[in-house]
Structure formats: C-alpha cells, structure tokens
Design a protein around this motif. Structure first.
Motif, PDB file in Angstrom:
ATOM      1  N   PRO A 165     -17.356 -71.930 -50.039  1.00  0.00           N
ATOM      2  CA  PRO A 165     -17.459 -71.252 -51.335  1.00  0.00           C
ATOM      3  C   PRO A 165     -16.356 -70.213 -51.507  1.00  0.00           C
ATOM      4  N   ARG A 166     -15.762 -70.183 -52.695  1.00  0.00           N
ATOM      5  CA  ARG A 166     -14.700 -69.229 -52.969  1.00  0.00           C
ATOM      6  C   ARG A 166     -14.802 -68.767 -54.422  1.00  0.00           C
ATOM      7  N   GLU A 167     -13.900 -67.857 -54.805  1.00  0.00           N
ATOM      8  CA  GLU A 167     -13.914 -67.333 -56.165  1.00  0.00           C
ATOM      9  C   GLU A 167     -13.813 -68.483 -57.174  1.00  0.00           C
TER      10      GLU A 167
ATOM     11  N   PRO B 293     -24.064 -67.084 -54.699  1.00  0.00           N
ATOM     12  CA  PRO B 293     -23.949 -66.848 -56.133  1.00  0.00           C
ATOM     13  C   PRO B 293     -22.518 -66.492 -56.539  1.00  0.00           C
TER      14      PRO B 293
ATOM     15  N   THR C  65     -19.876 -68.186 -56.889  1.00  0.00           N
ATOM     16  CA  THR C  65     -18.750 -68.802 -56.185  1.00  0.00           C
ATOM     17  C   THR C  65     -18.597 -70.248 -56.620  1.00  0.00           C
TER      18      THR C  65
ATOM     19  N   PRO D 101     -16.855 -65.860 -48.928  1.00  0.00           N
ATOM     20  CA  PRO D 101     -16.996 -66.621 -50.166  1.00  0.00           C
ATOM     21  C   PRO D 101     -16.439 -65.889 -51.397  1.00  0.00           C
ATOM     22  N   ARG D 102     -16.469 -64.561 -51.378  1.00  0.00           N
ATOM     23  CA  ARG D 102     -15.951 -63.839 -52.544  1.00  0.00           C
ATOM     24  C   ARG D 102     -14.991 -62.751 -52.120  1.00  0.00           C
ATOM     25  N   TRP D 103     -14.197 -62.296 -53.092  1.00  0.00           N
ATOM     26  CA  TRP D 103     -13.304 -61.179 -52.829  1.00  0.00           C
ATOM     27  C   TRP D 103     -14.123 -59.899 -52.724  1.00  0.00           C
TER      28      TRP D 103
ATOM     29  N   GLY E 272     -24.049 -61.154 -54.289  1.00  0.00           N
ATOM     30  CA  GLY E 272     -22.962 -61.707 -53.506  1.00  0.00           C
ATOM     31  C   GLY E 272     -21.794 -60.755 -53.384  1.00  0.00           C
TER      32      GLY E 272
END
Lengths: 250, 247
Positions: free
Chosen positions: A61-63, A121, A123, B65-67, B105
């Motif tokens: 999962p990423r931005e 969430p 992502t 998964p996120r910045w 998140g």
C-alpha cells in the motif's frame, strides 16, 4: 491470422479424444510460476503458462495517485492489465483499449473481494500485469501472477486467487483452452476461485453452452483452479525457502 | 486460541492472511510476515526522505504505506510558519521516531530526541524491514562488527532504510554486506559469514587498528566545517549533526 475460411478450421479433437497439443479434456497446459522476479516492486511474479508469458508487479500500500480516488476507510485496489504489442502474431496496437480496460476492472474487483483493504486506509495497492506473450487465457494467467505478487508483497488477504478458463471445444467441455481452441471453439468461460471459501470472484462467458454444460464446466474449472492453487503456493515456498506445514494456508 | 496479527478467523478456523511464519503465543496465534512494506509501530526509529514541504510541516517517505508528516514543532529548531523550506528540502534524509499512529492511517513522527536529526552526506541502502533485526544482530553484534571492519558510520531505521557514511570503499563494502543479509536473512551463522566476507575483501584504509569506530581514518570530522546553509549557525539552532553511536 488474417482471413480464415471454414476449411482452415483445425481438427480440435482427435478421434481418441485428445486435443491439438495432445492433452486430455481435463488437462492443464504446463505452468511455471516464479515469485519475486522484480527488484523494485514490493511484490512480483512471472507466470509461464503454455505459451503465455505474463509478468505482474505489485506496489503498495502506498499514497493514492490521483488523490481523488483515495478512500477514507480502506485501500483502493488499482489494476492495470496491458498486452505488449509483440505478444500476438499480428502486432497489437499498443496502449489502452476496451479489452484491457475490462480485464483490468474485473481483475481489480476479484482482488477487492479477497484483500483486507480496511487495514490500510487512504492508500492504494497498485497491480500491474504485463502480457509479454499471449496464447489464450491471459486474464487468468495475469490474475494468477498478480495474486502471487500480492502475497509476495505481504498484503493481507483471504487467500490466493487461482484462475483458469474452461470452454466448449468440438462439443466437449475442456479445461484451459489454448489459442486455436479459443478461436474455433464454441464457448470460453474464464473463472477465478477463492479456495478458502469456495467462492468464485471472477466469472465471464463468451459463446454458448447449455445449462447442464455450464454446471459441468464450473466443476471442471474449480478442479483446475485447485491444481493451480498448489502451484502458486509451491512458487511462494520456493521463493522464501519454506517447507510446507500440515494444513498451512497462504 | 484467538487470531492475532496476520491471521483471520472464519467458521471457527484460523487462517493466515499474510505470507509468513506461524508463532503460537497463547492465547494468540500470530503470523509474522516475511515480506511487505514497513508497518510503523510507535517508538520505532526510522530513516526517511523528504518528499514535500508545506508551510508548517514536511512529508517524509519512510517506506510505510503512507507519507509521514513531520511537524515543525517536532524538530529541535525554532521555526516560524513558512520557514520550513529553509531547514529541510525535498530529498533530504532524516532520522525520526514514530510517535503516534492514528486510526486514519496518519503516522506522526518527531525529530526531537537522542540520535534523531538530519543526515548529512552518506548514502541510503534499502533492505527488507523484516531483515532489520538481522542487520542489527543480537545485542547489536552485527552492526558493531560491520562498523569495526569497514570504518563506516551506520544509521539503521526500523523501516529497512539504512544510512551509510564513510569512504567510497567502505560504503561499497557495507552495501555488499547489506545485500547479502537481505538475500540470506533466514540463514544462521550470518554474522560469521559477513565477517569472513569483510576480512576477505581489501579495505581501503588501515585494516585493524581502528579503536574508535565513529572516527575512522576515512571519515571526515564535520565539527570544524563551516555550515554551508543560509542561516549558517547564527541562529544558534542549527540542525544537530547525526552521530551513529547515539542510536
């Protein structure tokens, strides 16, 4: 291919009940799955299935990109199926077409029903499928490759998703059609199974068959999927040098 | 038994949801993933790179998964709103600690604390987050040995991003070693294997007599250098330079 007259239709089934490549009706083409073939992707897999060659890469999962697709309570699954211009006999016009858009959509929806997307969430889980060589059944090969790549990427999901096409060729229900059987056969029925629950997460059909034949086709397809499921697990074990555990799932 | 991380339950049966190794820790069953992105946990020290600069915060890529937003109040500097871009630019590397994780998140990180700060020079090598414990070794034995035999300085992030600084030769040897660890993470006797490799390759500096790992012959001492940044230390709040022994 060009123009194919009726007299050019090959003999799809020999009198002994064997197919063009000598297979029996319920036999799969040789399949080889390799997990973790790409370095930069979070997960990847290469599938050689008969004369199909398919590469899959998973990122995330990423931005989410573009931002407006972001979902506040879960990850979005974006899938891109692409067929290389050199994958078929006659050069395919490269890029997006209606066929690849449809396949991308049905594969993404198949994965949406198995991935635990609520764990990530806002992502995106991006799945890229590249068909390098095609010989019928590329959506199934692509789905198998992508599913192994998702597991390789460590993404939580209900189970791996094996897929196979069943069809009606020369009046007989056959497993895993090759190109000639697909082109000259009466029906093609690709499907994808979740072995853990026994649910089908992809089912399409082209052509005609009776209700009774459809029932038999589904049974045959599920059997084929379970065979492919074992190959998928074996590929992942090989990648991580693992030995099977009794009753071990994905 | 109840389903723990990496598992789910359907109809009284527990299944693995990720590819990994089963561990039974009553009353839970875990599956420890063998692959996948870094999943942040509060308290983790991670190496990140700046991907975006806003007026009050930076966004960091920490391989999660996120910045992760790094707010200007979470730095050792006193910054006015809108001055963020004078301190950290896109591409800069930092060592931060994961502070809080929200249900949305969002990953909150801070740069205030021992061993945290901006990284100057060096290079970043990536390994799988699952391999970080092997890179550190039992009680830090692996890092200690690598720094001793190469003279490089290391900052190991729990996210699998590893900052390496030293002479080009040292960086190369450390990168090779990290690649080996990444590829053979499950194998036992890795520390000996790595040691044998490091001893068999020709080091570019003096071989053994490096008593103090952080100040090897190859590495430069930065304390005497004038600060090239615009505020040049006149504000008295220049970013702290990072030292590996603080980790």
């Amino acid at each position: 291919m060009g123009n194919v007259g009726a007299k050019d239709v090959p003999v799809l089934l020999s009198p002994e009940g064997l197919r063009l490549d000598g297979r029996r009706l319920d036999e799969l083409r040789p399949i080889r799955i390799e997990a973790g073939t790409l370095h930069q992707a979070d997960g990847s897999a290469f599938v050689e299935w008969g004369q199909n060659k398919v590469m899959a890469a998973v990122y995330g999962p990423r931005e989410v990109h573009p931002r407006h697709l972001q979902q506040n309570h879960k990850a979005v699954i974006q899938c891109k199926y692409n067929m290389a211009a050199f994958a078929v006999d006659e050069r395919k016009r490269p890029g997006l077409d209606r066929r690849s858009q449809e396949i991308s959509k049905v594969i993404a929806e198949a994965f949406e029903s198995v991935v635990f997307a609520e764990e990530f969430p806002r992502t995106s889980i991006d799945v890229y499928i590249e068909v390098l060589q095609a010989n019928a059944g590329t959506r199934c090969a692509g789905l198998v490759a992508a599913s192994v790549a998702l597991a390789d990427a460590g993404i939580p999901m209900v189970d791996l998703v094996p897929a196979v096409a069943v069809g009606k060729v020369a009046g007989q229900i056959c497993l895993d059609l090759k190109k000639e059987e697909d082109n000259f056969g009466e029906a093609d029925l690709p499907m994808a199974l979740v072995p853990q629950s026994g649910r089908l997460v992809l089912l399409q059909m082209e052509g005609h068959m009776t209700e009774e034949e459809l029932g038999r086709s589904l049974d045959l397809g599920v059997k084929g999927c379970r065979e492919i499921y074992d190959r998928m697990k074996a590929a992942l074990r090989e990648r991580y040098a693992l030995t099977p555990v009794a009753g071990g799932a994905a | 038994m109840r389903p723990g991380p990496g598992t789910y339950r359907v109809g009284g049966k527990i299944y693995a949801s990720v590819l990994g190794l089963v561990a039974e820790r009553p009353p839970l069953v875990h599956v420890t993933p063998l692959s996948g992105r870094y999943i942040p946990r509060a308290g983790d020290v991670v190496v990140g790179t700046v991907t975006d600069v806003q007026t009050t915060f930076w966004l960091l890529d920490i391989a999660a998964p996120r910045w992760a937003p790094l707010h200007m109040t979470g730095t050792p500097w006193s910054i006015e709103v809108g001055e963020t871009e004078r301190y950290l630019h896109v591409g800069d590397a930092v060592v931060v600690r994961v502070e809080n994780l929200e249900a949305t998140g969002r990953i909150g990180v801070t740069m205030v604390g021992e061993g945290l700060g901006k990284l100057e020079g060096g290079t970043i090598v990536r390994v799988s987050p699952a391999r970080v414990p092997r890179v550190v070794g039992r009680g830090g034995s692996m890092v200690e040995m690598i720094t001793r035999l190469t003279g490089a300085r290391l900052a190991i992030g729990q996210n699998g991003r590893i900052w390496v600084e030293g002479s080009p030769g040292a960086i190369h040897r450390v990168s090779e070693v990290l690649k080996r660890i990444d590829e053979n993470g499950q194998r036992s006797g890795l520390t000996q294997e790595v040691e044998a490799y490091l001893r068999s390759t020709v080091p570019d500096g003096p071989v053994e007599p490096e008593v103090r790992p952080p100040a090897p012959a190859g590495a430069r001492d930065r304390s005497d250098e004038t600060d090239p940044r615009p505020w040049g230390g006149t504000r008295g709040d220049a970013p702290p330079s990072f030292r590996s022994e603080e980790l």
